[in-house]
Design an enzyme around this catalytic site. Structure first.
Site, mmCIF file in Angstrom:
data_model
loop_
_atom_site.group_PDB
_atom_site.id
_atom_site.type_symbol
_atom_site.label_atom_id
_atom_site.label_comp_id
_atom_site.label_asym_id
_atom_site.label_seq_id
_atom_site.Cartn_x
_atom_site.Cartn_y
_atom_site.Cartn_z
ATOM 1 N N LYS A 13 0.835 -1.215 0.000
ATOM 2 C CA LYS A 13 0.000 0.000 0.000
ATOM 3 C C LYS A 13 0.868 1.264 0.000
ATOM 4 C CE LYS A 13 -2.124 -1.116 3.883
ATOM 5 N NZ LYS A 13 -1.419 -2.365 4.202
ATOM 6 N N ARG A 88 -10.118 1.093 8.573
ATOM 7 C CA ARG A 88 -9.688 -0.290 8.822
ATOM 8 C C ARG A 88 -10.760 -1.116 9.501
ATOM 9 N NH1 ARG A 88 -3.757 0.655 8.727
ATOM 10 N NH2 ARG A 88 -2.815 -1.379 9.023
ATOM 11 N N ARG A 125 11.977 -6.397 5.407
ATOM 12 C CA ARG A 125 11.983 -4.994 5.828
ATOM 13 C C ARG A 125 12.493 -4.861 7.263
ATOM 14 N NH1 ARG A 125 6.514 -1.605 5.519
ATOM 15 N NH2 ARG A 125 6.024 -2.859 7.354
ATOM 16 N N ARG A 131 11.672 -1.784 11.534
ATOM 17 C CA ARG A 131 10.396 -1.231 12.011
ATOM 18 C C ARG A 131 9.896 -2.050 13.198
ATOM 19 N NH1 ARG A 131 5.211 0.070 8.138
ATOM 20 N NH2 ARG A 131 3.828 -0.993 9.581
ATOM 21 N N ARG A 142 -0.930 -8.794 13.065
ATOM 22 C CA ARG A 142 -1.463 -7.771 12.152
ATOM 23 C C ARG A 142 -2.282 -8.438 11.036
ATOM 24 N NH1 ARG A 142 4.131 -5.330 10.787
ATOM 25 N NH2 ARG A 142 3.064 -4.191 9.120
HETATM 26 P P1 AP5 Z 1 4.665 -1.485 1.932
HETATM 27 O O1 AP5 Z 1 4.463 -0.684 0.695
HETATM 28 O O2 AP5 Z 1 5.109 -0.794 3.165
HETATM 29 O O3 AP5 Z 1 3.330 -2.297 2.244
HETATM 30 P P2 AP5 Z 1 2.089 -1.878 3.136
HETATM 31 O O4 AP5 Z 1 0.921 -2.620 2.596
HETATM 32 O O5 AP5 Z 1 1.983 -0.386 3.208
HETATM 33 O O6 AP5 Z 1 2.574 -2.513 4.506
HETATM 34 P P3 AP5 Z 1 2.617 -1.955 5.981
HETATM 35 O O7 AP5 Z 1 3.366 -2.956 6.765
HETATM 36 O O8 AP5 Z 1 3.087 -0.541 6.026
HETATM 37 O O9 AP5 Z 1 1.060 -1.997 6.269
HETATM 38 P P4 AP5 Z 1 0.285 -2.018 7.593
HETATM 39 O O10 AP5 Z 1 -1.125 -1.854 7.137
HETATM 40 O O11 AP5 Z 1 0.573 -3.182 8.450
HETATM 41 O O12 AP5 Z 1 0.914 -0.784 8.373
HETATM 42 P P5 AP5 Z 1 0.443 0.694 8.676
HETATM 43 O O13 AP5 Z 1 1.640 1.529 8.692
HETATM 44 O O14 AP5 Z 1 -0.714 1.114 7.849
HETATM 45 O O15 AP5 Z 1 5.623 -2.699 1.563
HETATM 46 C C1 AP5 Z 1 6.066 -3.606 2.534
HETATM 47 C C2 AP5 Z 1 7.475 -4.106 2.121
HETATM 48 O O16 AP5 Z 1 7.371 -4.805 0.889
HETATM 49 C C3 AP5 Z 1 8.457 -2.950 1.876
HETATM 50 O O17 AP5 Z 1 9.720 -3.335 2.316
HETATM 51 C C4 AP5 Z 1 8.424 -2.767 0.347
HETATM 52 O O18 AP5 Z 1 9.622 -2.263 -0.156
HETATM 53 C C5 AP5 Z 1 8.152 -4.192 -0.121
HETATM 54 N N1 AP5 Z 1 7.377 -4.241 -1.367
HETATM 55 C C6 AP5 Z 1 6.307 -3.476 -1.699
HETATM 56 N N2 AP5 Z 1 5.835 -3.834 -2.910
HETATM 57 C C7 AP5 Z 1 6.624 -4.854 -3.340
HETATM 58 C C8 AP5 Z 1 6.638 -5.641 -4.526
HETATM 59 N N3 AP5 Z 1 5.731 -5.474 -5.511
HETATM 60 N N4 AP5 Z 1 7.572 -6.609 -4.640
HETATM 61 C C9 AP5 Z 1 8.493 -6.818 -3.648
HETATM 62 N N5 AP5 Z 1 8.543 -6.080 -2.507
HETATM 63 C C10 AP5 Z 1 7.615 -5.111 -2.355
HETATM 64 O O19 AP5 Z 1 -0.131 0.538 10.166
HETATM 65 C C11 AP5 Z 1 0.727 0.202 11.227
HETATM 66 C C12 AP5 Z 1 -0.050 0.166 12.522
HETATM 67 O O20 AP5 Z 1 -0.611 1.472 12.789
HETATM 68 C C13 AP5 Z 1 -1.250 -0.787 12.586
HETATM 69 O O21 AP5 Z 1 -0.867 -2.113 12.906
HETATM 70 C C14 AP5 Z 1 -2.069 -0.133 13.709
HETATM 71 O O22 AP5 Z 1 -1.511 -0.429 14.965
HETATM 72 C C15 AP5 Z 1 -1.871 1.352 13.426
HETATM 73 N N6 AP5 Z 1 -2.888 1.884 12.523
HETATM 74 C C16 AP5 Z 1 -2.700 2.370 11.273
HETATM 75 N N7 AP5 Z 1 -3.862 2.764 10.752
HETATM 76 C C17 AP5 Z 1 -4.816 2.526 11.681
HETATM 77 C C18 AP5 Z 1 -6.232 2.696 11.709
HETATM 78 N N8 AP5 Z 1 -6.920 3.181 10.644
HETATM 79 N N9 AP5 Z 1 -6.887 2.329 12.833
HETATM 80 C C19 AP5 Z 1 -6.209 1.834 13.903
HETATM 81 N N10 AP5 Z 1 -4.885 1.626 13.931
HETATM 82 C C20 AP5 Z 1 -4.191 1.965 12.820
#
Ligand code: AP5
Length: 185
Positions: A13, A88, A125, A131, A142
Protein backbone atom coordinates in the site's frame (compact mmCIF):
# COMPACT_ATOMS: atom_id res chain seq x y z
CA UNK A 1 -9.45 11.80 -7.07
CA UNK A 2 -10.53 10.64 -3.63
CA UNK A 3 -9.02 7.21 -3.19
CA UNK A 4 -8.58 4.57 -0.50
CA UNK A 5 -5.93 1.85 -0.57
CA UNK A 6 -6.74 -1.26 1.41
CA UNK A 7 -4.89 -4.55 1.73
CA UNK A 8 -3.03 -6.74 4.21
CA UNK A 9 0.20 -5.64 5.89
CA UNK A 10 3.00 -5.85 3.34
CA UNK A 11 0.69 -5.86 0.30
CA UNK A 12 2.47 -2.75 -0.94
CA UNK A 13 0.00 0.00 0.00
CA UNK A 14 2.64 2.50 1.04
CA UNK A 15 4.86 1.72 -1.94
CA UNK A 16 2.06 2.12 -4.47
CA UNK A 17 0.60 5.14 -2.68
CA UNK A 18 3.73 7.14 -3.46
CA UNK A 19 3.25 6.57 -7.21
CA UNK A 20 -0.49 7.19 -7.13
CA UNK A 21 -0.22 10.38 -5.10
CA UNK A 22 2.40 11.76 -7.49
CA UNK A 23 0.40 10.76 -10.56
CA UNK A 24 -2.82 12.44 -9.38
CA UNK A 25 -1.08 15.27 -7.47
CA UNK A 26 -2.95 14.41 -4.28
CA UNK A 27 -1.66 14.04 -0.71
CA UNK A 28 -0.82 10.55 0.54
CA UNK A 29 -2.38 10.22 3.98
CA UNK A 30 -1.08 7.15 5.81
CA UNK A 31 -2.39 6.74 9.35
CA UNK A 32 0.53 4.39 10.09
CA UNK A 33 3.03 7.04 8.93
CA UNK A 34 1.32 9.74 11.00
CA UNK A 35 1.44 7.53 14.10
CA UNK A 36 5.11 6.66 13.50
CA UNK A 37 6.01 10.36 13.08
CA UNK A 38 4.25 11.12 16.37
CA UNK A 39 6.07 8.28 18.14
CA UNK A 40 9.39 9.55 16.80
CA UNK A 41 8.59 13.05 18.09
CA UNK A 42 7.33 11.71 21.45
CA UNK A 43 3.99 13.53 21.16
CA UNK A 44 1.00 12.69 23.36
CA UNK A 45 -0.69 11.08 20.36
CA UNK A 46 2.42 9.00 19.72
CA UNK A 47 2.52 7.84 23.32
CA UNK A 48 -1.13 6.76 23.13
CA UNK A 49 -0.60 4.87 19.86
CA UNK A 50 2.72 3.13 20.52
CA UNK A 51 1.63 0.34 22.85
CA UNK A 52 -1.07 -0.75 20.41
CA UNK A 53 1.17 -0.57 17.35
CA UNK A 54 3.99 -2.49 19.01
CA UNK A 55 1.58 -5.39 19.62
CA UNK A 56 0.04 -5.20 16.15
CA UNK A 57 -3.31 -4.10 17.57
CA UNK A 58 -5.41 -1.30 16.15
CA UNK A 59 -5.04 2.09 17.77
CA UNK A 60 -8.41 2.98 19.39
CA UNK A 61 -10.91 4.90 17.30
CA UNK A 62 -10.96 7.63 19.93
CA UNK A 63 -7.42 8.50 18.80
CA UNK A 64 -7.55 7.60 15.11
CA UNK A 65 -10.81 9.10 13.90
CA UNK A 66 -10.11 12.59 15.23
CA UNK A 67 -6.64 12.53 13.71
CA UNK A 68 -8.03 11.73 10.25
CA UNK A 69 -10.88 14.21 10.63
CA UNK A 70 -8.38 16.99 11.32
CA UNK A 71 -6.09 15.95 8.46
CA UNK A 72 -8.97 15.99 5.97
CA UNK A 73 -9.69 19.60 6.90
CA UNK A 74 -6.31 20.67 5.54
CA UNK A 75 -6.41 22.73 2.37
CA UNK A 76 -4.27 20.28 0.38
CA UNK A 77 -7.05 17.67 0.53
CA UNK A 78 -9.61 19.86 -1.23
CA UNK A 79 -8.60 18.55 -4.66
CA UNK A 80 -8.53 14.93 -3.53
CA UNK A 81 -6.48 12.58 -1.37
CA UNK A 82 -5.25 9.03 -1.06
CA UNK A 83 -6.02 7.35 2.25
CA UNK A 84 -3.62 4.48 3.09
CA UNK A 85 -4.55 2.41 6.14
CA UNK A 86 -7.81 4.16 6.95
CA UNK A 87 -10.56 3.08 7.29
CA UNK A 88 -9.69 -0.29 8.82
CA UNK A 89 -12.94 -1.24 10.53
CA UNK A 90 -16.64 -1.00 9.71
CA UNK A 91 -16.95 1.63 12.44
CA UNK A 92 -14.21 3.71 10.78
CA UNK A 93 -16.10 3.47 7.46
CA UNK A 94 -19.11 5.05 9.16
CA UNK A 95 -16.90 7.81 10.58
CA UNK A 96 -15.34 8.48 7.20
CA UNK A 97 -18.76 8.56 5.53
CA UNK A 98 -19.64 11.36 7.93
CA UNK A 99 -16.44 13.26 7.17
CA UNK A 100 -16.99 12.98 3.39
CA UNK A 101 -20.73 13.54 3.17
CA UNK A 102 -20.39 16.29 0.56
CA UNK A 103 -17.40 14.80 -1.28
CA UNK A 104 -17.86 11.10 -1.99
CA UNK A 105 -15.08 8.66 -2.76
CA UNK A 106 -14.09 7.82 -6.33
CA UNK A 107 -12.50 4.41 -5.83
CA UNK A 108 -11.34 1.92 -3.20
CA UNK A 109 -8.33 -0.08 -4.40
CA UNK A 110 -7.78 -3.46 -2.75
CA UNK A 111 -4.25 -4.81 -3.13
CA UNK A 112 -4.25 -8.58 -2.71
CA UNK A 113 -1.27 -10.73 -1.69
CA UNK A 114 -0.68 -14.17 -0.14
CA UNK A 115 0.20 -14.33 3.53
CA UNK A 116 3.48 -16.13 2.77
CA UNK A 117 4.60 -13.34 0.44
CA UNK A 118 3.69 -10.50 2.78
CA UNK A 119 5.37 -12.17 5.76
CA UNK A 120 8.52 -12.61 3.68
CA UNK A 121 8.45 -8.97 2.53
CA UNK A 122 7.97 -7.68 6.07
CA UNK A 123 10.66 -9.93 7.52
CA UNK A 124 13.05 -8.52 4.90
CA UNK A 125 11.98 -4.99 5.83
CA UNK A 126 12.63 -5.75 9.49
CA UNK A 127 16.24 -6.49 8.61
CA UNK A 128 16.60 -3.43 6.36
CA UNK A 129 14.66 -0.86 8.39
CA UNK A 130 14.03 -2.34 11.85
CA UNK A 131 10.40 -1.23 12.01
CA UNK A 132 9.16 -2.01 15.52
CA UNK A 133 6.08 -4.02 14.44
CA UNK A 134 7.86 -6.19 11.86
CA UNK A 135 8.76 -9.09 14.16
CA UNK A 136 7.23 -12.38 13.01
CA UNK A 137 4.72 -12.74 15.86
CA UNK A 138 3.51 -9.15 15.49
CA UNK A 139 3.25 -9.53 11.70
CA UNK A 140 1.05 -12.62 12.26
CA UNK A 141 -1.14 -10.64 14.67
CA UNK A 142 -1.46 -7.77 12.15
CA UNK A 143 -2.56 -10.30 9.53
CA UNK A 144 -5.17 -11.78 11.92
CA UNK A 145 -6.54 -8.33 12.68
CA UNK A 146 -6.67 -7.57 8.97
CA UNK A 147 -8.70 -10.72 8.26
CA UNK A 148 -11.04 -10.15 11.20
CA UNK A 149 -11.61 -6.42 11.03
CA UNK A 150 -10.46 -4.94 7.72
CA UNK A 151 -11.12 -7.59 5.05
CA UNK A 152 -14.92 -7.22 5.52
CA UNK A 153 -14.63 -3.63 4.25
CA UNK A 154 -13.97 -4.84 0.73
CA UNK A 155 -17.43 -6.45 0.45
CA UNK A 156 -18.95 -3.28 1.83
CA UNK A 157 -17.23 -1.04 -0.74
CA UNK A 158 -17.96 -3.58 -3.49
CA UNK A 159 -21.66 -3.28 -2.69
CA UNK A 160 -21.28 0.49 -3.21
CA UNK A 161 -19.69 -0.08 -6.63
CA UNK A 162 -16.38 1.49 -5.55
CA UNK A 163 -14.04 -1.50 -5.23
CA UNK A 164 -11.28 -2.35 -7.69
CA UNK A 165 -9.17 -5.41 -6.87
CA UNK A 166 -5.54 -5.48 -7.96
CA UNK A 167 -3.06 -8.35 -7.66
CA UNK A 168 -0.21 -7.07 -5.47
CA UNK A 169 2.26 -9.80 -6.50
CA UNK A 170 4.99 -9.13 -9.02
CA UNK A 171 7.35 -6.20 -9.37
CA UNK A 172 6.47 -2.75 -8.02
CA UNK A 173 6.22 -1.49 -11.63
CA UNK A 174 3.89 -4.31 -12.65
CA UNK A 175 1.57 -3.59 -9.73
CA UNK A 176 1.61 0.16 -10.49
CA UNK A 177 0.64 -0.58 -14.10
CA UNK A 178 -2.21 -2.83 -12.94
CA UNK A 179 -3.55 -0.13 -10.63
CA UNK A 180 -3.43 2.46 -13.43
CA UNK A 181 -5.24 0.11 -15.79
CA UNK A 182 -7.88 -0.67 -13.16
CA UNK A 183 -8.49 3.01 -12.42
CA UNK A 184 -8.75 3.88 -16.11
CA UNK A 185 -11.13 1.06 -16.99
P1 AP5 B 1 4.67 -1.49 1.93
O1 AP5 B 1 4.46 -0.68 0.69
O2 AP5 B 1 5.11 -0.79 3.16
O3 AP5 B 1 3.33 -2.30 2.24
P2 AP5 B 1 2.09 -1.88 3.14
O4 AP5 B 1 0.92 -2.62 2.60
O5 AP5 B 1 1.98 -0.39 3.21
O6 AP5 B 1 2.57 -2.51 4.51
P3 AP5 B 1 2.62 -1.95 5.98
O7 AP5 B 1 3.37 -2.96 6.77
O8 AP5 B 1 3.09 -0.54 6.03
O9 AP5 B 1 1.06 -2.00 6.27
P4 AP5 B 1 0.28 -2.02 7.59
O10 AP5 B 1 -1.12 -1.85 7.14
O11 AP5 B 1 0.57 -3.18 8.45
O12 AP5 B 1 0.91 -0.78 8.37
P5 AP5 B 1 0.44 0.69 8.68
O13 AP5 B 1 1.64 1.53 8.69
O14 AP5 B 1 -0.71 1.11 7.85
O15 AP5 B 1 5.62 -2.70 1.56
C1 AP5 B 1 6.07 -3.61 2.53
C2 AP5 B 1 7.48 -4.11 2.12
O16 AP5 B 1 7.37 -4.80 0.89
C3 AP5 B 1 8.46 -2.95 1.88
O17 AP5 B 1 9.72 -3.34 2.32
C4 AP5 B 1 8.42 -2.77 0.35
O18 AP5 B 1 9.62 -2.26 -0.16
C5 AP5 B 1 8.15 -4.19 -0.12
N1 AP5 B 1 7.38 -4.24 -1.37
C6 AP5 B 1 6.31 -3.48 -1.70
N2 AP5 B 1 5.83 -3.83 -2.91
C7 AP5 B 1 6.62 -4.85 -3.34
C8 AP5 B 1 6.64 -5.64 -4.53
N3 AP5 B 1 5.73 -5.47 -5.51
N4 AP5 B 1 7.57 -6.61 -4.64
C9 AP5 B 1 8.49 -6.82 -3.65
N5 AP5 B 1 8.54 -6.08 -2.51
C10 AP5 B 1 7.62 -5.11 -2.36
O19 AP5 B 1 -0.13 0.54 10.17
C11 AP5 B 1 0.73 0.20 11.23
C12 AP5 B 1 -0.05 0.17 12.52
O20 AP5 B 1 -0.61 1.47 12.79
C13 AP5 B 1 -1.25 -0.79 12.59
O21 AP5 B 1 -0.87 -2.11 12.91
C14 AP5 B 1 -2.07 -0.13 13.71
O22 AP5 B 1 -1.51 -0.43 14.97
C15 AP5 B 1 -1.87 1.35 13.43
N6 AP5 B 1 -2.89 1.88 12.52
C16 AP5 B 1 -2.70 2.37 11.27
N7 AP5 B 1 -3.86 2.76 10.75
C17 AP5 B 1 -4.82 2.53 11.68
C18 AP5 B 1 -6.23 2.70 11.71
N8 AP5 B 1 -6.92 3.18 10.64
N9 AP5 B 1 -6.89 2.33 12.83
C19 AP5 B 1 -6.21 1.83 13.90
N10 AP5 B 1 -4.89 1.63 13.93
C20 AP5 B 1 -4.19 1.97 12.82
Amino acid sequence: MRLILVGPPGAGKGTQAVHLAAHYSIPHISTGDIFRANIKNSTELGKRAQAFMDKGELVPDSVTNGMVRERLKDADTQGGFLLDGYPRTVAQVAELDGMLSATPLDRVIELTADSDVVVRRLMERSIEQGRADDSEDVIRRRLEIYEEQTAPLTALYKSRGLLVQVDGLGSVEEVTARISAALNS
